[in-house]
Write a protein that holds these residues in place. Structure first.
Motif, PDB file in Angstrom:
ATOM      1  N   GLU A 244       0.821  -1.208   0.000  1.00 26.95           N
ATOM      2  CA  GLU A 244       0.000   0.000   0.000  1.00 26.95           C
ATOM      3  C   GLU A 244       0.856   1.259   0.000  1.00 26.95           C
ATOM      4  O   GLU A 244       0.363   2.360  -0.266  1.00 26.95           O
ATOM      5  N   SER A 245       2.146   1.110   0.254  1.00 27.25           N
ATOM      6  CA  SER A 245       3.047   2.267   0.269  1.00 27.25           C
ATOM      7  C   SER A 245       3.742   2.474  -1.079  1.00 27.25           C
ATOM      8  O   SER A 245       4.815   3.081  -1.153  1.00 27.25           O
ATOM      9  N   VAL A 246       3.148   1.970  -2.164  1.00 31.38           N
ATOM     10  CA  VAL A 246       3.754   2.099  -3.488  1.00 31.38           C
ATOM     11  C   VAL A 246       3.874   3.572  -3.871  1.00 31.38           C
ATOM     12  O   VAL A 246       3.019   4.399  -3.540  1.00 31.38           O
ATOM     13  N   ARG A 247       4.949   3.892  -4.583  1.00 33.09           N
ATOM     14  CA  ARG A 247       5.185   5.254  -5.054  1.00 33.09           C
ATOM     15  C   ARG A 247       5.662   5.221  -6.507  1.00 33.09           C
ATOM     16  O   ARG A 247       6.298   4.259  -6.941  1.00 33.09           O
ATOM     17  N   VAL A 248       5.333   6.294  -7.246  1.00 37.76           N
ATOM     18  CA  VAL A 248       5.775   6.442  -8.638  1.00 37.76           C
ATOM     19  C   VAL A 248       6.596   7.719  -8.736  1.00 37.76           C
ATOM     20  O   VAL A 248       6.090   8.823  -8.480  1.00 37.76           O
ATOM     21  N   LEU A 249       7.848   7.546  -9.102  1.00 36.75           N
ATOM     22  CA  LEU A 249       8.747   8.682  -9.271  1.00 36.75           C
ATOM     23  C   LEU A 249       8.702   9.121 -10.741  1.00 36.75           C
ATOM     24  O   LEU A 249       8.821   8.298 -11.652  1.00 36.75           O
ATOM     25  N   GLU A 250       8.536  10.396 -10.979  1.00 39.97           N
ATOM     26  CA  GLU A 250       8.364  10.900 -12.347  1.00 39.97           C
ATOM     27  C   GLU A 250       9.441  11.919 -12.688  1.00 39.97           C
ATOM     28  O   GLU A 250       9.930  12.645 -11.820  1.00 39.97           O
ATOM     29  N   THR A 251       9.750  11.934 -13.984  1.00 39.56           N
ATOM     30  CA  THR A 251      10.652  12.942 -14.539  1.00 39.56           C
ATOM     31  C   THR A 251      10.338  13.092 -16.024  1.00 39.56           C
ATOM     32  O   THR A 251       9.422  12.453 -16.558  1.00 39.56           O
ATOM     33  N   THR A 252      11.103  13.913 -16.699  1.00 35.88           N
ATOM     34  CA  THR A 252      10.884  14.172 -18.133  1.00 35.88           C
ATOM     35  C   THR A 252      12.135  13.791 -18.911  1.00 35.88           C
ATOM     36  O   THR A 252      13.260  14.142 -18.515  1.00 35.88           O
ATOM     37  N   VAL A 253      11.905  13.099 -20.022  1.00 32.35           N
ATOM     38  CA  VAL A 253      13.003  12.715 -20.924  1.00 32.35           C
ATOM     39  C   VAL A 253      12.871  13.555 -22.190  1.00 32.35           C
ATOM     40  O   VAL A 253      11.823  13.552 -22.850  1.00 32.35           O
ATOM     41  N   HIS A 254      13.917  14.270 -22.512  1.00 35.67           N
ATOM     42  CA  HIS A 254      13.946  15.058 -23.745  1.00 35.67           C
ATOM     43  C   HIS A 254      14.647  14.238 -24.835  1.00 35.67           C
ATOM     44  O   HIS A 254      15.844  13.959 -24.741  1.00 35.67           O
ATOM     45  N   ILE A 255      13.877  13.860 -25.845  1.00 35.42           N
ATOM     46  CA  ILE A 255      14.428  13.072 -26.961  1.00 35.42           C
ATOM     47  C   ILE A 255      14.846  14.040 -28.055  1.00 35.42           C
ATOM     48  O   ILE A 255      14.039  14.846 -28.550  1.00 35.42           O
ATOM     49  N   GLU A 256      16.094  13.951 -28.408  1.00 30.56           N
ATOM     50  CA  GLU A 256      16.617  14.856 -29.423  1.00 30.56           C
ATOM     51  C   GLU A 256      16.099  14.482 -30.818  1.00 30.56           C
ATOM     52  O   GLU A 256      15.693  13.348 -31.076  1.00 30.56           O
ATOM     53  N   GLU A 257      16.178  15.461 -31.676  1.00 32.70           N
ATOM     54  CA  GLU A 257      15.687  15.292 -33.052  1.00 32.70           C
ATOM     55  C   GLU A 257      16.793  14.750 -33.947  1.00 32.70           C
ATOM     56  O   GLU A 257      17.957  15.137 -33.830  1.00 32.70           O
ATOM     57  N   PHE A 258      16.419  13.846 -34.835  1.00 32.43           N
ATOM     58  CA  PHE A 258      17.350  13.418 -35.882  1.00 32.43           C
ATOM     59  C   PHE A 258      16.573  13.339 -37.203  1.00 32.43           C
ATOM     60  O   PHE A 258      15.367  13.115 -37.217  1.00 32.43           O
ATOM     61  N   ARG A 259      17.303  13.550 -38.289  1.00 28.43           N
ATOM     62  CA  ARG A 259      16.678  13.588 -39.610  1.00 28.43           C
ATOM     63  C   ARG A 259      17.332  12.559 -40.519  1.00 28.43           C
ATOM     64  O   ARG A 259      18.550  12.441 -40.561  1.00 28.43           O
ATOM     65  N   GLU A 260      16.465  11.885 -41.233  1.00 25.30           N
ATOM     66  CA  GLU A 260      16.961  10.880 -42.174  1.00 25.30           C
ATOM     67  C   GLU A 260      15.917  10.714 -43.278  1.00 25.30           C
ATOM     68  O   GLU A 260      14.742  10.455 -43.005  1.00 25.30           O
ATOM     69  N   LEU A 261      16.361  10.897 -44.497  1.00 25.57           N
ATOM     70  CA  LEU A 261      15.477  10.770 -45.660  1.00 25.57           C
ATOM     71  C   LEU A 261      15.982   9.659 -46.570  1.00 25.57           C
ATOM     72  O   LEU A 261      17.189   9.482 -46.750  1.00 25.57           O
ATOM     73  N   ARG A 262      15.027   8.960 -47.143  1.00 25.50           N
ATOM     74  CA  ARG A 262      15.340   7.971 -48.169  1.00 25.50           C
ATOM     75  C   ARG A 262      14.528   8.319 -49.412  1.00 25.50           C
ATOM     76  O   ARG A 262      13.316   8.497 -49.328  1.00 25.50           O
ATOM     77  N   ALA A 263      15.211   8.406 -50.534  1.00 25.92           N
ATOM     78  CA  ALA A 263      14.549   8.802 -51.784  1.00 25.92           C
ATOM     79  C   ALA A 263      14.874   7.787 -52.872  1.00 25.92           C
ATOM     80  O   ALA A 263      15.975   7.222 -52.917  1.00 25.92           O
ATOM     81  N   GLU A 264      13.901   7.587 -53.741  1.00 25.69           N
ATOM     82  CA  GLU A 264      14.066   6.669 -54.867  1.00 25.69           C
ATOM     83  C   GLU A 264      13.421   7.292 -56.098  1.00 25.69           C
ATOM     84  O   GLU A 264      12.305   7.824 -56.025  1.00 25.69           O
ATOM     85  N   LEU A 265      14.118   7.226 -57.213  1.00 27.22           N
ATOM     86  CA  LEU A 265      13.636   7.793 -58.471  1.00 27.22           C
ATOM     87  C   LEU A 265      13.412   6.660 -59.466  1.00 27.22           C
ATOM     88  O   LEU A 265      14.335   5.905 -59.781  1.00 27.22           O
ATOM     89  N   VAL A 266      12.190   6.538 -59.956  1.00 28.30           N
ATOM     90  CA  VAL A 266      11.855   5.503 -60.937  1.00 28.30           C
ATOM     91  C   VAL A 266      11.008   6.132 -62.050  1.00 28.30           C
ATOM     92  O   VAL A 266      10.201   7.029 -61.789  1.00 28.30           O
ATOM     93  N   PRO A 267      11.175   5.670 -63.289  1.00 30.43           N
ATOM     94  CA  PRO A 267      12.276   4.813 -63.728  1.00 30.43           C
ATOM     95  C   PRO A 267      13.550   5.632 -63.879  1.00 30.43           C
ATOM     96  O   PRO A 267      13.497   6.863 -63.962  1.00 30.43           O
ATOM     97  N   ARG A 268      14.647   4.968 -63.952  1.00 32.87           N
ATOM     98  CA  ARG A 268      15.904   5.682 -64.130  1.00 32.87           C
ATOM     99  C   ARG A 268      16.138   6.090 -65.582  1.00 32.87           C
ATOM    100  O   ARG A 268      16.987   6.939 -65.856  1.00 32.87           O
ATOM    101  N   ARG A 269      15.383   5.502 -66.504  1.00 33.32           N
ATOM    102  CA  ARG A 269      15.559   5.807 -67.929  1.00 33.32           C
ATOM    103  C   ARG A 269      14.180   5.887 -68.563  1.00 33.32           C
ATOM    104  O   ARG A 269      13.368   4.985 -68.432  1.00 33.32           O
ATOM    105  N   ARG A 270      13.922   6.990 -69.237  1.00 33.89           N
ATOM    106  CA  ARG A 270      12.628   7.208 -69.883  1.00 33.89           C
ATOM    107  C   ARG A 270      12.859   7.702 -71.301  1.00 33.89           C
ATOM    108  O   ARG A 270      13.764   8.487 -71.561  1.00 33.89           O
ATOM    109  N   ARG A 271      12.005   7.213 -72.233  1.00 33.89           N
ATOM    110  CA  ARG A 271      12.099   7.608 -73.640  1.00 33.89           C
ATOM    111  C   ARG A 271      10.878   8.439 -74.017  1.00 33.89           C
ATOM    112  O   ARG A 271       9.771   8.182 -73.535  1.00 33.89           O
TER     113      ARG A 271
END
Length: 435
Positions: free
Chosen positions: A87-114
């Motif tokens: 009955e004496s349970v306790r919850v300790l709280e704090t804040t976590v700051h998650i930093e930003e990261f950027r990552e892009l993936r790109a694909e071009l199709v088709p590679r050859r067009r007439r």
């Protein structure tokens, strides 16, 4: 607990001090709760303390480098559950700051067009970072022959989201003939907006996407060969064939219009072995000289000779024609006539028979007492006969057409006629006789 800052893919730690203020030995179970629980651990997860003692527990945070871990403030909770006194349970709280990261993936199709002038491509951009980002595109080409258009120009995908961008490449002018022209180009994909953040992120530097547009000529190469061959044939026609054809045609015309000599002692147009007033030719078959069948005729009308009669006056006659319109009921026989006027001679040179309904039966043409021809109606629609030397019909003599109607035809109205309908036209020179 103090606040914690951690970058996705890295590890950060913080500590929690657990103290036993009871008067008995107590065991404490520590458990992480909240959004950080999947990638946060407690070491050790259970501690036992004597009364009045304490121990520091390490909280280790290891967020993965994934779009699912969004950048920003995330609450962190550690639940401390005493074994003897739950009955004496306790919850300790704090804040976590998650930093930003950027990552892009790109694909071009088709590679050859007439294409002739333009080509369409598709860019697929996926945001592998943990925050929304606006994406821009920079095309590259060695010259300035190509134009580029992106739609949409600056998409903004959410973390873990993919978006498709249409790319249209267009050339400035067409290639009419010759070999295809290859235009290589590149497309750079980069984040737009906060350039400082982009510059700090090493993943913002990506290799450009390579592609090429093959511009094909409007007219294929084989068409030049065909055009050259046609031009050569045309020149050969004008230089060689046409003069030869024209010369042959001129010779044929000159030969056709050259007058034929008339035998001595015979009047012009008078056949040998015929006296004044006419009579049948003594040649085999009894064909009259100069009589020729018309187009579509079988030549049977030429068996009639000129008729005898009174002499024709010295004055030239006048052109004249007569029409016999004959309608015959089905299964019947009818006769139509034309009578030559008094004091006249009708020199017939042409007859035309019309069977415009397509009737079936028999048609007979008679000049006076002489039968000129008998024709089956179903064998013709229009029949004509012509004579160079006129067939003379004396006064009060008749031109007769007799039709036996076996089956009426169908006129242009589309309904079958009730009877046969034929038309005979005779034409020639009507001359007055001398008395």
């Amino acid at each position: 607990m103090p606040a914690v800052t951690v970058a996705p893919g890295d590890t950060a730690t913080t500590g929690v001090t657990v103290r036993n203020d009871s008067d008995i030995v107590e065991a404490y179970n520590l458990e992480v709760v909240g959004d950080c629980a999947p990638w946060t651990t407690v070491d050790p997860p259970r501690v036992s303390l004597y009364p009045g003692t304490s121990e520091t527990v390490t909280i280790r945070l290891e967020p993965p480098r994934s779009p699912e871990v969004r950048a920003g403030e995330v609450p962190l909770g550690v639940r401390v559950l005493p074994t003897e006194h739950p009955e004496s349970v306790r919850v300790l709280e704090t804040t976590v700051h998650i930093e930003e990261f950027r990552e892009l993936r790109a694909e071009l199709v088709p590679r050859r067009r007439r294409g002739w002038l333009r080509g369409r491509y598709r860019l697929t951009v996926r945001n592998q970072g943990n925050s929304p980002v606006r994406v821009g595109f920079t095309p590259g080409q060695a010259g300035e022959e190509l134009g580029f258009a992106f739609s949409p120009a600056e998409p903004k995908p959410e973390p873990g989201e993919s978006t498709e961008v249409g790319l249209r490449v267009r050339t400035g002018k067409p290639v009419w003939f010759g070999a295809p022209v290859v235009w290589p180009f590149t497309v750079d994909t980069a984040e737009t907006g906060d350039q400082e953040t982009v510059g700090r992120d090493a993943t913002a530097v990506r290799a450009p996407l390579d592609a090429e547009f093959v511009q094909i000529p409007i007219f294929p190469r084989w068409l030049l060969v065909v055009l050259a061959a046609l031009l050569a044939l045309l020149l050969a026609w004008f230089a060689l064939v046409r003069p030869a054809v024209r010369s042959a045609a001129e010779e044929a015309v000159n030969e056709a219009v050259q007058p034929r000599p008339t035998p001595a002692g015979q009047p012009g147009g008078q056949a040998p072995d015929t006296g004044p007033g006419g009579g049948l030719d003594a040649r085999p078959g009894g064909r009259e000289p100069g009589a020729t069948p018309g187009s579509g005729g079988d030549g049977s009308a030429a068996d009639a000779g000129t008729s005898g009669g009174a002499g024709v006056s010295g004055g030239a006659g006048r052109q004249s024609s007569a029409t016999i319109d004959l309608q015959t009921p089905g299964g019947a026989t009818r006769t139509g006539t034309y009578r030559v006027p008094d004091n006249s001679v009708f020199g017939i040179t042409d007859i035309v028979v019309a069977n415009f309904q397509g009737d079936e039966g028999v048609l007979t043409i008679t000049f006076g007492d002489r039968k000129i021809t008998t024709i089956a109606l179903e064998t013709f629609r229009n029949q004509d006969y012509h004579w160079v030397t006129p067939i003379e019909i004396p006064e009060n003599d008749t031109v007769t057409v007799e039709v036996t109607c076996e089956k009426p035809g169908t006129p242009a109205t589309g309904r079958r006629a009730r009877g046969c309908h034929e038309v005979l036209n005779v034409s020639g020179v009507l001359s007055r006789t001398a008395r």
